[in-house]
Write a protein that holds these residues in place. Structure first.
Motif, PDB file in Angstrom:
ATOM      1  N   THR A  17       1.182  -1.213   0.101  1.00  0.00           N
ATOM      2  CA  THR A  17      -0.001   0.148  -0.362  1.00  0.00           C
ATOM      3  C   THR A  17       0.800   0.973   0.389  1.00  0.00           C
ATOM      4  O   THR A  17       2.115   1.183   0.548  1.00  0.00           O
ATOM      5  N   VAL A  18      -0.137   2.494  -0.418  1.00  0.00           N
ATOM      6  CA  VAL A  18       1.047   4.088  -0.291  1.00  0.00           C
ATOM      7  C   VAL A  18      -0.333   5.090  -0.018  1.00  0.00           C
ATOM      8  O   VAL A  18      -1.445   5.129  -0.276  1.00  0.00           O
ATOM      9  N   THR A  19       0.444   5.603   0.876  1.00  0.00           N
ATOM     10  CA  THR A  19      -0.530   6.290   1.777  1.00  0.00           C
ATOM     11  C   THR A  19      -0.341   8.272   1.216  1.00  0.00           C
ATOM     12  O   THR A  19       0.637   8.449   1.432  1.00  0.00           O
ATOM     13  N   LEU A  20      -0.745   8.850   0.449  1.00  0.00           N
ATOM     14  CA  LEU A  20      -0.885  10.068   0.163  1.00  0.00           C
ATOM     15  C   LEU A  20      -2.010  10.960   0.972  1.00  0.00           C
ATOM     16  O   LEU A  20      -2.999  10.884   1.244  1.00  0.00           O
ATOM     17  N   ARG A  21      -0.623  12.160   1.081  1.00  0.00           N
ATOM     18  CA  ARG A  21      -2.064  13.625   1.124  1.00  0.00           C
ATOM     19  C   ARG A  21      -2.223  14.405  -0.369  1.00  0.00           C
ATOM     20  O   ARG A  21      -1.246  14.854  -0.963  1.00  0.00           O
ATOM     21  N   CYS A  22      -3.359  14.802  -0.420  1.00  0.00           N
ATOM     22  CA  CYS A  22      -3.271  15.492  -1.169  1.00  0.00           C
ATOM     23  C   CYS A  22      -5.386  16.171  -0.543  1.00  0.00           C
ATOM     24  O   CYS A  22      -5.501  15.791  -0.461  1.00  0.00           O
ATOM     25  N   SER A  23      -4.764  17.632  -2.374  1.00  0.00           N
ATOM     26  CA  SER A  23      -6.059  18.338  -1.884  1.00  0.00           C
ATOM     27  C   SER A  23      -7.419  18.247  -2.990  1.00  0.00           C
ATOM     28  O   SER A  23      -6.713  17.416  -4.006  1.00  0.00           O
ATOM     29  N   GLY A  24      -8.518  18.411  -2.800  1.00  0.00           N
ATOM     30  CA  GLY A  24      -9.380  18.613  -4.772  1.00  0.00           C
ATOM     31  C   GLY A  24     -10.125  19.684  -4.264  1.00  0.00           C
ATOM     32  O   GLY A  24     -10.045  20.563  -3.084  1.00  0.00           O
ATOM     33  N   MET A  25     -10.748  20.039  -4.703  1.00  0.00           N
ATOM     34  CA  MET A  25     -11.861  20.902  -4.635  1.00  0.00           C
ATOM     35  C   MET A  25     -12.894  21.082  -5.480  1.00  0.00           C
ATOM     36  O   MET A  25     -12.834  20.050  -6.683  1.00  0.00           O
TER      37      MET A  25
END
Length: 417
Positions: free
Chosen positions: A39-47
């Motif tokens: 697995t891989v955990t990412l931090r990201c934003s969205g609009m």
């Protein structure tokens, strides 16, 4: 001629323009939080204009970065998929197939207003190993569908004393509920099998429909290669003023072990036809969170199956007419048949997870967990193990004896004659 060239240029540029418009909706700020083998955990934003939609866009943005832009610390910073396949991306993002690769998502509750939109931030975990396998499955380097995910069949609840065809063709509520659940799965990118079509195909087959109701269902699912059975139950009560109260229970189980993978109860009430009310309950926004949690739970179970393999229960017996061979006989390698077959089982099992539970000179009771995929990423499961077992037994038994292998779901019965 100049007009013809202009048209050709427009046709050539159009797909790139459409792609650019699609890509522009995703944020590009994905960063690595943690990673392991699977697995891989990412931090990201969205609009988006609504907070809940902004969270979804943040999840999609994280995956878009991982697939097409690259994330520092993952795959050397290179994108997992250098070539963009528009059909694949449409299924992954527009048709929400991405949820089948999402292990977990945490809303960080960090919202900011930008114009008429909200910006949300999430930490989302993807099944990296499964994504890589999925991306490498197409022909000629192209991206392909994940054909090797567990095969799913939606089955309406049918009691032991009921006739399957009468329920499937005569009970509108149960049939409609199953169709709505099938649609629910399809919208999320899952491929399901049509149980009614299965019944129609085998209704004249006495073997498949013989025995108890549960035996018949098991035989039909086995014949269709089903891994996961999703059973749909409805409870409806009619109140005053044409008010209908309904509860729909959806339970996903391993088809042949009956191990529960995920379950959910969706409820509601409305006025009108019972069938219509059940459909409304299954699709209502008030049940959205429960539906999402159900699919998250199911996704985790699917990927546990893919990584840990599936369990097979096997009995191996020597026919009573065979008096010149036993499992304690010594083979050419100096070990007994029992020792040799046990060693081989541990070699082919997932993480050497195989053991003989019961044994005597004429009987072996075996439990083994076999891989869902083989080393080439192709489906292995029971059929692959059965084929490998047949070859191994032929090698060990030579020309003096033969082995008959019968399969019933995840149970194998081996008789040496």
């Amino acid at each position: 001629m100049r007009k013809f060239i202009s048209v050709l240029l427009l046709i050539a540029i159009l797909p790139l323009t459409v792609l650019a418009q699609t890509a522009s909706q995703y944020m590009t700020d994905a960063s690595l939080v943690s990673q392991d083998k699977k697995t891989v955990t990412l931090r990201c934003s969205g609009m988006a204009e609504k907070k809940k939609d902004a969270v979804i866009m943040a999840q999609k943005s994280a995956l878009y970065n991982l697939l097409h832009l690259g994330v520092d610390g993952v795959n050397g910073g290179k994108p997992l998929c250098a070539m963009v396949d528009q059909a694949y991306d449409r299924r992954m993002f527009s048709e929400n197939r991405y949820t089948s690769f999402m292990a977990n998502s945490v809303d960080l509750d960090n919202y900011t207003k930008v114009g008429n939109k909200y910006r949300a931030e999430v930490e989302v975990t993807f099944y990296l190993q499964s994504l890589q396998r999925d991306l490498g499955r197409g022909q000629g380097g192209s991206v392909g569908m994940d054909k090797n995910l567990p095969s799913i069949t939606i089955v309406p609840f049918i009691a032991q004393n009921e006739n399957q065809m009468e329920v499937l063709e005569g009970n509108n509520v149960r049939r409609s509920a199953s169709a709505s659940v099938t649609s629910m799965f399809s919208k999320r990118g899952y491929l399901t099998k049509d149980y009614l079509a299965m019944i129609r195909n085998v209704q004249n087959n006495d073997f498949l429909l013989s025995g108890t109701q549960s035996d018949a269902v098991t035989k039909i699912l086995q014949n269709a290669g089903t891994d996961v059975k999703v059973e749909v139950r409805c409870q409806c009560t009619q109140g005053s003023m044409n008010l209908v109260n309904a509860i729909v229970e959806i339970k996903a189980v391993e088809a042949f072990t009956s191990t529960t993978l995920a379950s959910v109860k969706l409820s509601g009430q409305s006025r009108g036809d019972t069938t219509m009310v059940v459909e409304q309950i299954l699709e209502s926004s008030s049940n959205a969170q429960k539906r999402n949690l159900f699919f998250q739970e199911l996704n985790k179970a699917f990927h546990a199956i893919a990584s840990q393999g599936i369990e097979i229960s096997m009995s191996m017996t020597i026919d009573q007419n065979v008096d010149d061979f036993s499992f304690e006989d010594e083979l050419a390698n100096g070990s007994t048949f029992k020792e040799t077959i046990e060693e081989w089982l541990q070699q082919v099992a997932t993480d050497e997870n195989a053991h003989i539970d019961m044994a005597n000179d004429k009987y072996l009771g075996i439990t083994i967990r076999v891989p869902f995929y083989n080393d080439n990423g192709k489906t292995y499961k029971v059929s692959g193990f059965r084929s490998a077992l047949r070859k191994k037994l032929k090698e060990l038994l030579g020309d003096e004896h033969v082995a008959r292998i019968d399969a019933m779901g995840q149970k194998l019965n081996v008789i040496i004659k």
